[in-house]
Design an enzyme around this catalytic site. Sequence first.
Site, PDB file in Angstrom:
ATOM      1  N   HIS A  12       0.820  -1.217   0.000  1.00 50.16           N
ATOM      2  CA  HIS A  12       0.000   0.000   0.000  1.00 50.16           C
ATOM      3  C   HIS A  12       0.860   1.276   0.000  1.00 50.16           C
ATOM      4  CE1 HIS A  12      -0.139  -0.625   4.655  1.00 50.16           C
ATOM      5  NE2 HIS A  12       0.804   0.278   4.391  1.00 50.16           N
ATOM      6  N   HIS A  59      -2.017   4.909   9.776  1.00 50.31           N
ATOM      7  CA  HIS A  59      -0.752   5.650   9.826  1.00 50.31           C
ATOM      8  C   HIS A  59      -0.897   6.990  10.537  1.00 50.31           C
ATOM      9  CE1 HIS A  59      -0.237   2.780   6.497  1.00 50.31           C
ATOM     10  NE2 HIS A  59       1.046   2.843   6.733  1.00 50.31           N
ATOM     11  N   HIS A 193      10.539  -3.569   4.366  1.00 51.30           N
ATOM     12  CA  HIS A 193      11.003  -2.196   4.170  1.00 51.30           C
ATOM     13  C   HIS A 193      11.193  -1.515   5.514  1.00 51.30           C
ATOM     14  CE1 HIS A 193       6.632  -1.661   4.460  1.00 51.30           C
ATOM     15  NE2 HIS A 193       6.740  -0.345   4.462  1.00 51.30           N
ATOM     16  N   GLU A 240       4.323  -4.976   8.770  1.00 46.91           N
ATOM     17  CA  GLU A 240       2.967  -4.938   8.203  1.00 46.91           C
ATOM     18  C   GLU A 240       2.534  -6.296   7.660  1.00 46.91           C
ATOM     19  OE1 GLU A 240       3.060  -0.232   6.801  1.00 46.91           O
ATOM     20  OE2 GLU A 240       3.319  -1.819   5.324  1.00 46.91           O
TER      21      GLU A 240
END
Length: 284
Positions: A12, A59, A193, A240
Amino acid sequence: MSRLCGGIFTSHVPGIGGAIAKGLQQDPYWKPFFDGFDPVHKWLAAEKPDVAVVFYNDHGLNFFLDKMPTFAIGAAPEYRHEDEGWGIAFERPYPGSPDLSWHIIGQVVESEFDPVMCQSMLVDHAVAVPFELCWPGDAPFTTKLVPIAINTVQHPLPSPKRCFELGKAVGRAIESFDSDEKVVVFGTGGLSHQLEGERAGHINVDYDKFCLRNLAPDPEALLQHDTLDIVELAGSQGVEILNWIAARGAMRGSVRELSSNYHVPISNTAAATVLLENRTTVSA
């Protein structure tokens, strides 16, 4: 009863939204990623799911470090995207499915989970980017949304096993919902990441491919690492993968991989898209 027909697992990254806005789908940097959605589009056109239950992480839009629920479930009639500063203008509202939301909430509470219940909720790029990828264009969304947020930001984080069990509870709820609707589950985020600190730019191709290899046939293999192990392996944002684990837990039938795409890097992220078919359901 409603039927869980499949699962879509995808990154995403906000930059994907920027690429969509600029029409860069055929740009050499982006094309390998966007090409992974060709089979997804064909499958969605054939299946026409009525509802998408989306496991994602917020977020800082609804929840911040001062108030961070481990799990939160939306029960709103409509959800709207709010730009968190990335300049992404996703203006189409997402219709909700309050009846299914409340049924899921009731069932997961019976399974001894304690979600925050959100009758008003905004969604950020973690929902907006996957929806825009799956249903591109300007037409109103016809697939309704049930958002389920998992804390992947503020430690202590839920364990992979806990997320998997949450997904199983959601899957049972979907299968017991008194409706003839078809439901697709989403797991969004990742793969490996890290955006900050000395390891900024960290990508672990071996771990990513381990996840992709086991997601359909042996999801419990992903539970062998605890949350801090995953942070070490995949980076602080690579955790995630918890969203993927929860979504896979909801798929309780005979699961078959229809397509898988992996592309490194986009925006310093290992990006992937996986489409799974949930061929039959099982009894509780």
